[in-house]
Write a protein that holds these residues in place. Structure first.
Motif, mmCIF file in Angstrom:
data_model
loop_
_atom_site.group_PDB
_atom_site.id
_atom_site.type_symbol
_atom_site.label_atom_id
_atom_site.label_comp_id
_atom_site.label_asym_id
_atom_site.label_seq_id
_atom_site.Cartn_x
_atom_site.Cartn_y
_atom_site.Cartn_z
ATOM 1 N N ALA A 1 126.477 18.014 -22.496
ATOM 2 C CA ALA A 1 127.223 19.075 -21.826
ATOM 3 C C ALA A 1 126.616 20.400 -22.246
ATOM 4 C CB ALA A 1 128.703 19.037 -22.197
ATOM 5 N N VAL A 2 126.395 21.268 -21.295
ATOM 6 C CA VAL A 2 125.844 22.594 -21.558
ATOM 7 C C VAL A 2 126.780 23.612 -20.918
ATOM 8 C CG1 VAL A 2 123.896 24.156 -21.196
ATOM 9 C CG2 VAL A 2 123.473 21.721 -21.645
ATOM 10 N N GLY A 3 127.386 24.441 -21.746
ATOM 11 C CA GLY A 3 128.345 25.405 -21.233
ATOM 12 C C GLY A 3 129.544 24.748 -20.569
ATOM 13 N N GLY A 4 129.923 23.565 -21.047
ATOM 14 C CA GLY A 4 131.062 22.857 -20.479
ATOM 15 C C GLY A 4 130.791 22.192 -19.152
ATOM 16 N N LEU A 5 129.504 22.015 -18.797
ATOM 17 C CA LEU A 5 129.114 21.353 -17.556
ATOM 18 C C LEU A 5 128.172 20.185 -17.860
ATOM 19 C CD1 LEU A 5 128.429 24.537 -15.409
ATOM 20 C CD2 LEU A 5 130.271 22.877 -15.002
ATOM 21 N N PRO A 6 128.188 19.147 -17.022
ATOM 22 C CA PRO A 6 127.349 17.981 -17.310
ATOM 23 C C PRO A 6 125.864 18.255 -17.118
ATOM 24 C CG PRO A 6 129.087 17.467 -15.703
ATOM 25 C CD PRO A 6 129.044 18.954 -15.843
ATOM 26 N N VAL A 7 125.062 17.652 -17.981
ATOM 27 C CA VAL A 7 123.613 17.537 -17.791
ATOM 28 C C VAL A 7 123.229 16.155 -18.301
ATOM 29 C CG1 VAL A 7 121.323 18.450 -18.257
ATOM 30 C CG2 VAL A 7 123.267 20.015 -18.171
ATOM 31 N N GLY A 8 122.503 15.403 -17.496
ATOM 32 C CA GLY A 8 122.140 14.058 -17.887
ATOM 33 C C GLY A 8 120.798 13.983 -18.585
ATOM 34 N N VAL A 9 120.590 12.865 -19.254
ATOM 35 C CA VAL A 9 119.282 12.495 -19.790
ATOM 36 C C VAL A 9 118.714 11.433 -18.859
ATOM 37 C CG1 VAL A 9 118.077 11.341 -21.694
ATOM 38 C CG2 VAL A 9 119.823 13.071 -22.173
ATOM 39 N N GLN A 10 117.425 11.514 -18.598
ATOM 40 C CA GLN A 10 116.754 10.620 -17.660
ATOM 41 C C GLN A 10 115.826 9.681 -18.430
ATOM 42 O OE1 GLN A 10 113.816 11.253 -13.740
ATOM 43 N NE2 GLN A 10 114.259 12.958 -15.067
ATOM 44 N N LEU A 11 115.976 8.387 -18.193
ATOM 45 C CA LEU A 11 115.029 7.403 -18.702
ATOM 46 C C LEU A 11 114.260 6.833 -17.515
ATOM 47 C CD1 LEU A 11 116.979 5.378 -21.414
ATOM 48 C CD2 LEU A 11 115.330 7.207 -21.751
ATOM 49 N N MET A 12 112.959 6.673 -17.679
ATOM 50 C CA MET A 12 112.104 6.134 -16.630
ATOM 51 C C MET A 12 111.240 5.034 -17.215
ATOM 52 S SD MET A 12 109.295 8.145 -14.234
ATOM 53 C CE MET A 12 107.886 7.877 -15.336
ATOM 54 N N GLY A 13 110.893 4.050 -16.388
ATOM 55 C CA GLY A 13 110.044 2.955 -16.848
ATOM 56 C C GLY A 13 108.955 2.627 -15.857
ATOM 57 N N GLN A 14 108.309 1.508 -16.098
ATOM 58 C CA GLN A 14 107.289 1.017 -15.188
ATOM 59 C C GLN A 14 107.938 0.419 -13.940
ATOM 60 O OE1 GLN A 14 103.910 1.153 -15.557
ATOM 61 N NE2 GLN A 14 104.043 2.200 -17.536
ATOM 62 N N GLN A 15 107.187 0.383 -12.839
ATOM 63 C CA GLN A 15 107.699 -0.272 -11.647
ATOM 64 C C GLN A 15 108.152 -1.699 -11.968
ATOM 65 O OE1 GLN A 15 105.360 -0.160 -8.094
ATOM 66 N NE2 GLN A 15 105.149 2.068 -8.079
ATOM 67 N N HIS A 16 109.295 -2.070 -11.412
ATOM 68 C CA HIS A 16 109.924 -3.385 -11.546
ATOM 69 C C HIS A 16 110.524 -3.633 -12.932
ATOM 70 C CE1 HIS A 16 108.469 -4.196 -7.599
ATOM 71 N NE2 HIS A 16 107.207 -4.069 -7.965
ATOM 72 N N ALA A 17 110.553 -2.610 -13.784
ATOM 73 C CA ALA A 17 111.215 -2.743 -15.089
ATOM 74 C C ALA A 17 112.632 -2.171 -15.040
ATOM 75 C CB ALA A 17 110.392 -2.045 -16.174
ATOM 76 N N ASP A 18 113.259 -2.233 -13.882
ATOM 77 C CA ASP A 18 114.589 -1.639 -13.700
ATOM 78 C C ASP A 18 115.611 -2.165 -14.706
ATOM 79 O OD1 ASP A 18 113.032 -2.013 -11.117
ATOM 80 O OD2 ASP A 18 114.514 -0.546 -10.447
ATOM 81 N N GLU A 19 115.645 -3.480 -14.875
ATOM 82 C CA GLU A 19 116.622 -4.071 -15.780
ATOM 83 C C GLU A 19 116.434 -3.556 -17.200
ATOM 84 O OE1 GLU A 19 118.427 -8.521 -16.514
ATOM 85 O OE2 GLU A 19 116.238 -8.301 -16.443
ATOM 86 N N ARG A 20 115.177 -3.435 -17.628
ATOM 87 C CA ARG A 20 114.917 -2.945 -18.984
ATOM 88 C C ARG A 20 115.300 -1.472 -19.112
ATOM 89 N NH1 ARG A 20 112.731 -4.494 -23.526
ATOM 90 N NH2 ARG A 20 111.671 -3.025 -24.907
ATOM 91 N N VAL A 21 115.069 -0.676 -18.082
ATOM 92 C CA VAL A 21 115.444 0.739 -18.150
ATOM 93 C C VAL A 21 116.962 0.874 -18.259
ATOM 94 C CG1 VAL A 21 115.394 2.957 -16.946
ATOM 95 C CG2 VAL A 21 113.381 1.485 -16.925
ATOM 96 N N VAL A 22 117.712 0.061 -17.506
ATOM 97 C CA VAL A 22 119.172 0.089 -17.623
ATOM 98 C C VAL A 22 119.593 -0.343 -19.018
ATOM 99 C CG1 VAL A 22 121.321 -0.939 -16.774
ATOM 100 C CG2 VAL A 22 119.548 -0.244 -15.152
ATOM 101 N N ALA A 23 118.937 -1.346 -19.569
ATOM 102 C CA ALA A 23 119.264 -1.807 -20.919
ATOM 103 C C ALA A 23 119.005 -0.712 -21.953
ATOM 104 C CB ALA A 23 118.451 -3.056 -21.259
ATOM 105 N N MET A 24 117.886 -0.008 -21.812
ATOM 106 C CA MET A 24 117.589 1.096 -22.740
ATOM 107 C C MET A 24 118.574 2.246 -22.550
ATOM 108 S SD MET A 24 113.407 1.267 -23.032
ATOM 109 C CE MET A 24 113.139 1.680 -21.306
ATOM 110 N N ALA A 25 118.980 2.488 -21.313
ATOM 111 C CA ALA A 25 119.957 3.545 -21.053
ATOM 112 C C ALA A 25 121.289 3.218 -21.712
ATOM 113 C CB ALA A 25 120.128 3.730 -19.543
ATOM 114 N N ARG A 26 121.699 1.958 -21.647
ATOM 115 C CA ARG A 26 122.935 1.555 -22.330
ATOM 116 C C ARG A 26 122.809 1.765 -23.839
ATOM 117 N NH1 ARG A 26 125.853 -3.864 -20.638
ATOM 118 N NH2 ARG A 26 127.474 -2.704 -21.757
ATOM 119 N N TRP A 27 121.630 1.428 -24.374
ATOM 120 C CA TRP A 27 121.411 1.649 -25.803
ATOM 121 C C TRP A 27 121.505 3.134 -26.137
ATOM 122 C CZ3 TRP A 27 117.637 4.743 -27.898
ATOM 123 C CH2 TRP A 27 117.602 4.765 -29.296
#
Length: 469
Positions: free
Chosen positions: A432-458
């Motif tokens: 949160a910045v100044g009481g407003l949301p700002v997200g963090v972005q995780l990106m991975g290799q093509q077709h590594a969607d499941e792993r990126v979601v797993a890392m995001a949960r971590w």
């Protein structure tokens, strides 16, 4: 709560609506999909007059679908884990029971009477298609009426404006969005969503095949619901024609700690708003503190080569899109010269100026960037970056505009790279910045969607919420 005033956001206390945790109550008879839907409708009634996230609601149809889901859960025979989940559909995509107006007055009342592939898949999984969410004009940058759910004087982002806002406003647990530059990841950042922009082609876009690196994405209040919606679509409708579709298990992945992450700089790093830079550096410090290495561009020549290949990602995606959509816009202008925005007309004029040889060179550069990304697969588990340059700007703020092509829903500079790369990216709402949301972005290799979601949960579990005024 007075919904006409700003609502201060804290990632430590904010809770978006979730569905996955309601299904046990459905099985036990302590709750029902119909009751869940009615709670969503109560929030919509309270908040929609200000947030303006919906174009159309099919309440009668939603209640009928929720009643059918209630009967299936009661009998112990749900169609899927999302049976009975109320969802919103970005108004770029066709629905048989509601108009598809695409944020344009030229499509007012347009009702093809059919479901696009992913909408049909959602219905087959039992999801309750509640309504159509606001999009910018044709999914580009001219805004609709939606406001930010945390501050009505600010944008929700775009082009998936309504899809992000319905999550942040607590209206539904999931909504469909799409991205060709930054239309999933950035509005999710502004509205405190979890969201995935998957690998290019991973989720079937149906009729929306005209742009070569547009992606179908999912906004949600939790990573579990995000993954479940995405995989249920993939299991029934696959990916785009010629694409293998989303890879991964039928249930949400458990959190996975990465060993190494690369700080993704691109064009955005130098433009990050100062307070957001402070907040994000705290995230990096926390990640380092639990034993994950953070690699920067000077640490490896392969990273430097990759960064060089995405140094003009915004211009690259702008020009590719302008060339590819020119024919659509030309026809609209022929039909009604005053029916398109000046910003969309500027895209048409840019497209006219790009030759076939010029387009081929754009595709060559995009392919080179994707090859540089693939070369980094042995170097790190993924990439980390802010999901936006800062909190949502005020309504009408033209920051990030490129000449006559206006970006009044926020500067998408930090999102263009994952779009041209066709790489999966996930927004994690931990700042949160100044009481407003700002997200963090995780990106991975093509077709590594499941792993990126797993890392995001971590990441969400390992990094304490960061708040900077």
């Amino acid at each position: 709560m007075d919904h006409t005033t700003r609502q201060r956001y804290s990632p430590a206390t904010f809770r978006a609506p979730t569905f996955h945790d309601a299904t046990l109550r459905f099985r036990e008879g302590a709750d029902t999909p119909r009751a869940y839907l009615e709670r969503c409708l109560a929030v919509i009634e309270a908040r929609e007059p200000e947030v303006k996230a919906w174009v159309t609601l099919n309440i009668e149809g939603a209640r009928k679908a929720a009643d059918a889901a209630t009967a299936r859960w009661s009998a112990g025979r749900p169609l899927s884990p999302i049976d009975g989940m109320p969802v919103g559909i970005k108004d770029l995509f066709e629905t048989k029971d509601m108009p598809t107006e695409m944020g344009s007055p030229m499509f007012k009342g347009n009702n093809p009477g059919r479901d696009t592939a992913h909408v049909r898949a959602l219905r087959e999984a039992g999801a309750v298609v509640l309504g159509k969410t606001v999009t910018t004009e044709l999914g580009m940058s001219h805004p609709g009426p939606t406001t930010n759910p945390f501050d009505p004087g600010r944008t929700p982002g775009g082009s998936s404006s309504g899809s992000a806002a319905v999550i942040g406003a607590g209206m539904v647990p999931a909504a469909i969005g799409s991205q060709v530059v930054g239309s999933v990841i950035r509005p999710a950042s502004f509205c405190a969503n979890w969201a995935i922009k998957p690998t290019i082609g991973a989720l079937n876009r149906g009729e929306r095949q005209g742009l070569s690196h547009s992606h179908l994405g999912v906004h949600a209040g939790s990573p579990e619901d995000l993954w479940q919606v995405a995989i249920e679509i993939a299991l029934r409708a696959g990916g785009d024609p010629g694409a293998p579709g989303l890879f991964g298990a039928a249930m949400p992945p458990d959190p996975v700690k990465p060993a190494r992450l690369i700080l993704l700089e691109g064009e955005g790093w130098a433009k990050v708003e100062p307070s957001t830079r402070v907040a994000f550096e705290r995230v990096l410090t926390a990640v380092l503190g639990v034993g994950v290495a953070i690699l920067r561009r000077t640490d490896n020549p392969l990273i430097e080569a990759f960064e060089a290949s995405i140094a003009d990602a915004m211009a690259l995606t702008r020009d590719i899109c302008a060339y590819e959509m020119r024919w659509t816009v030309e026809n609209l202008v022929d039909k009604n010269p005053s029916g398109v925005s000046e910003s969309l007309r500027a895209r048409m004029m840019l497209g006219r100026a790009i030759t076939l040889d010029g387009y081929r060179d754009l595709l060559r550069r995009r392919a080179e960037a994707r090859a540089r990304l693939a070369a980094l697969a042995p170097v790190a588990d993924g990439f980390i970056a802010p999901a936006a340059l800062g909190p949502a700007p005020r309504l009408g703020d033209p920051g990030g505009s490129q000449g006559e092509i206006l970006h009044t829903t926020g500067d998408p500079t930090y999102n263009a790279a994952s779009s041209i790369l066709g790489a999966p990216a996930v927004t994690v709402p931990v700042m949160a910045v100044g009481g407003l949301p700002v997200g963090v972005q995780l990106m991975g290799q093509q077709h590594a969607d499941e792993r990126v979601v797993a890392m995001a949960r971590w990441l969400a579990e390992a990094v304490p919420a960061v708040e900077v005024d």
